[in-house]
Design an enzyme around this catalytic site. Structure first.
Site, mmCIF file in Angstrom:
data_model
loop_
_atom_site.group_PDB
_atom_site.id
_atom_site.type_symbol
_atom_site.label_atom_id
_atom_site.label_comp_id
_atom_site.label_asym_id
_atom_site.label_seq_id
_atom_site.Cartn_x
_atom_site.Cartn_y
_atom_site.Cartn_z
ATOM 1 C CG ASP A 142 30.087 2.565 6.281
ATOM 2 O OD1 ASP A 142 30.909 2.176 5.450
ATOM 3 O OD2 ASP A 142 30.359 3.367 7.203
ATOM 4 C CD GLU A 200 22.101 7.126 7.490
ATOM 5 O OE1 GLU A 200 22.640 6.665 6.486
ATOM 6 O OE2 GLU A 200 22.642 7.956 8.245
ATOM 7 C CD GLU A 215 24.769 6.665 12.225
ATOM 8 O OE1 GLU A 215 25.504 7.140 11.340
ATOM 9 O OE2 GLU A 215 24.121 5.626 12.091
ATOM 10 C CE1 TYR A 250 28.922 10.480 10.874
ATOM 11 C CE2 TYR A 250 26.769 10.132 9.874
ATOM 12 C CZ TYR A 250 27.789 9.702 10.704
ATOM 13 O OH TYR A 250 27.683 8.505 11.361
HETATM 14 C C1 GCB Z 1 25.715 6.553 8.591
HETATM 15 C C2 GCB Z 1 25.343 5.127 8.758
HETATM 16 C C3 GCB Z 1 26.464 4.312 9.344
HETATM 17 C C4 GCB Z 1 27.785 4.704 8.685
HETATM 18 C C5 GCB Z 1 28.048 6.175 8.976
HETATM 19 C C6 GCB Z 1 29.328 6.661 8.314
HETATM 20 O O1 GCB Z 1 24.912 7.432 8.490
HETATM 21 O O2 GCB Z 1 24.173 4.966 9.514
HETATM 22 O O3 GCB Z 1 26.185 2.951 9.141
HETATM 23 O O4 GCB Z 1 28.836 3.920 9.127
HETATM 24 O O5 GCB Z 1 26.999 6.933 8.479
HETATM 25 O O6 GCB Z 1 30.367 6.622 8.948
HETATM 26 O O7 GCB Z 1 29.279 7.077 7.162
#
Ligand code: GCB
Length: 600
Positions: free
Chosen positions: A207, A400, A489, A453
């Site tokens: 990403d 990941e 994260e 998330y």
């Molecule tokens: C993740 C990735 C990261 C992305 C992030 C996102 O899990 O490790 O590289 O930028 O999510 O914002 O989706």
């Protein structure tokens, strides 16, 4: 002895001893000294992208044999920078294939005439495959971006009375394939009713925008012909004394005498030694200590910085922002950052989880033997480059990966074991987003790093579920592995200036509320086994275009221009509160906290 960066620190980092690297030679950061000179080649280079259908015209016409302008038009290209960001030609922004850089240099006579001088060409990084010619002679190849490589070019410059002019040509290919790191695939689109003949796209599985080119400095430096090639420093503490073990590799001759001087941060000599290996003792040592680190076990409360074309003003601004926040750690997501960044971490007391470019390992075919071999080699290069930084507390071999696959389990086991053999002293991890029951790599890590998330990619808008889901995540993982956990994260996409109350997704209020819910969950566990929280992300950053990205990833708490969103103030309050709530094991950290804190 020339002053090695490694021993200039009276800092005590983790122990690293008996490091058996498979790589030939060291990769010390070039420093000027009475016996070494550096010549930076930053500035304008000549540049051409090879737009030919097979991208191989440069090789067919041997562009490296003559000055680049003789084989066609060139444009100015600043180094360091990403070539994608410079031109108004959209084709260059999205270019996939070979690009050509060239620069002429005039060398001082003492470099070309004195045969006791060794001249080295060093490239800070070239993403992702590079071939280098010096005066048309094929000199060096390197696979993989984000890490330095170099060649002794003395033979090419010390050839006669007057050849002080040097032409350096570098061809770089940014194509990502199933065996590069990060991996990618090239897809030919063959439906001629939709695509022209030969049309292809580069698919990536990460990403961030695949910026490429000479994104870090290129330089020439000299050493004597008998020279220090590598230094490995490991440290420990005995009562109030610091013990600094050193191992020095000298090349070029067996006839040398080595004097070792250990300097502290103020350049005062604090210990002396002789010989290629030994131990220095520093009584009453003042230990390196992370900025605002507050309790044991360490609780890493912080965020991440995204790298790109190296830029000093941006780097200093980012470190000022880290201090303003009261942050004390980050992960080098998702590739090694410039060496200058690591040096700043040492100086500012920022703890680093040093991650290699093992990102986007999403497809089963990426877990093959060629990739595994290359991945191990990349870890050798990362450890070789960064082993002496006290700031580095852990290596991360991937972000990941598809770690639910059996093949990924074996692959991760091998890369982690290899990294541990390179550096038995530091923990090793990879960052997982798999389910605790399915993950095949977690048995091999020392610390479990988790990305999740909640209320963003799942249960959109349902902030009320975060605490429950986070608690379930932590309990499941801890019950299964009983290892320390870092929330590596968490975050929400936020467009600066969007407001809505009650909060809706993409607004500053939603980002704040989401973080608040996470923090409540983290506070339940952080005195137990959760040892760190790293928000995603420090600042907004550019990605490929897609319907889910609005001019890039907007999960930053700062905009890409480094202005704060509302969540930055929330985090600032939290970080300083945690710092001030705790006892300070080190007096410097204490006074910094008290002087700088806006909340005392
Ligand atoms: C993740 C990735 C990261 C992305 C992030 C996102 O899990 O490790 O590289 O930028 O999510 O914002 O989706």
């Amino acid at each position: 002895m020339a002053r090695g960066s490694a021993v200039a620190w009276a800092a005590l980092g983790p122990l690293l001893w008996g490091c058996a690297l498979g790589l030939q030679g060291g990769m010390l950061y070039p420093q000027e000294s009475p016996s070494r000179e550096c010549k930076e080649l930053d500035g304008l280079w000549s540049f051409r992208a090879d737009f030919s259908d097979n991208r191989r015209r440069g090789f067919e016409e041997q562009w490296y044999r003559r000055p680049l302008w003789e084989s066609g038009p060139t444009v100015d290209m600043p180094v360091p920078s990403s070539f994608n960001d410079i031109s108004q030609d959209w084709r260059l922004r999205h270019f996939v294939g070979w690009v050509w850089y060239e620069r002429e240099v005039i060398l001082p006579e003492r470099w070309t005439q004195d045969l006791r001088t060794r001249v080295v060409l060093r490239i800070g990084s070239a993403h992702s495959y590079a071939i280098v010619w010096v005066n048309g002679v094929d000199t060096l190849e390197h696979e993989g971006g984000y890490l330095p490589f170099e060649a002794d070019i003395s033979n090419l410059v010390q050839v006669g009375p007057l050849p002080s002019r040097l032409r350096i040509t570098i061809a770089i290919n940014n194509t990502l394939t199933p065996t590069t790191l990060p991996p990618g695939t090239i897809q030919y689109l063959t439906d001629t009713s939709k695509y022209p003949k030969g049309y292809f796209v580069q698919n990536t599985y990460f990403d961030f925008f695949n910026y490429a080119g000479l994104q870090r400095s290129v330089l020439l430096y000299t050493t004597p012909t008998t020279y220090i090639d590598d230094i490995t420093v490991t440290t420990s503490v005995e009562q109030d004394s610091g013990l600094v073990n050193y191992q020095i590799s000298v090349k070029g001759s067996n006839l040398f005498k080595l004097e070792v001087r250990l300097l502290d941060a103020e350049n005062k000599v604090v210990a002396n030694g002789t010989g290629t290996q030994g131990q220095l003792k520093v009584p009453g040592v003042s230990l390196w200590w992370p900025y605002l680190m507050h309790e044991r076990p360490a609780y890493l409360y912080s965020l991440e910085i995204r790298g790109k074309g190296f830029d000093w003003p941006l780097l200093v601004k980012d470190f000022n922002l880290l201090r303003w926040l009261g942050a004390n750690a980050f992960r080098t997501s998702h590739y090694p950052y410039a060496e200058e960044v690591m040096q700043m971490c040492d100086r500012y007391g920022i703890v680093v989880i040093d991650e290699c470019p093992g990102v986007g390992l999403a497809l089963p075919q990426f877990f093959n033997n060629v990739s595994l071999h290359h991945h191990m080699q990349v870890m050798e290069e990362v450890v070789r480059r960064d082993k002496n930084h006290p700031a580095v507390v852990m290596w991360s071999v991937a972000n990941e990966p598809a770690s639910h696959l059996e093949s990924a389990g074996y692959y991760l086991k091998m890369v982690i074991a290899h990294t541990k053999s390179l550096d038995p002293s530091r923990p090793v991890t990879f960052v997982s987003n798999s389910n605790y029951a399915a993950d095949k790599g977690a048995p091999y890590v020392d610390v479990i790093c988790l990305n999740s998330y909640y209320s963003w990619y799942h249960d959109y808008g349902h902030l009320e579920l975060i605490q429950l889901q986070l608690a379930t995540q932590f309990e499941n993982w801890y019950k299964k592995y009983q290892k320390p956990i870092i929330q590596s994260e968490y975050g929400a996409e936020t467009i600066a200036g969007f407001h809505q109350d009650p909060p809706l997704m993409f607004t500053e209020e939603y980002q704040k509320s989401l973080l608040e819910q996470y923090h409540l969950g983290l506070d339940q566990k952080r005195r137990k086994y959760v040892v760190g929280e790293l928000i995603w992300n420090f600042a907004d950053f550019m990605t490929e275009q897609s319907p889910t990205r609005v001019l890039g990833n907007k999960k930053g708490i700062f905009t890409r221009q480094r202005q704060p969103k509302s969540a930055a103030f929330l985090l600032r309050e939290r970080y300083w509160k945690i710092a001030n709530e705790t006892r300070y094991p080190h007096s410097v950290a204490k006074s910094q906290c008290l002087e700088n804190s806006p909340f005392t």
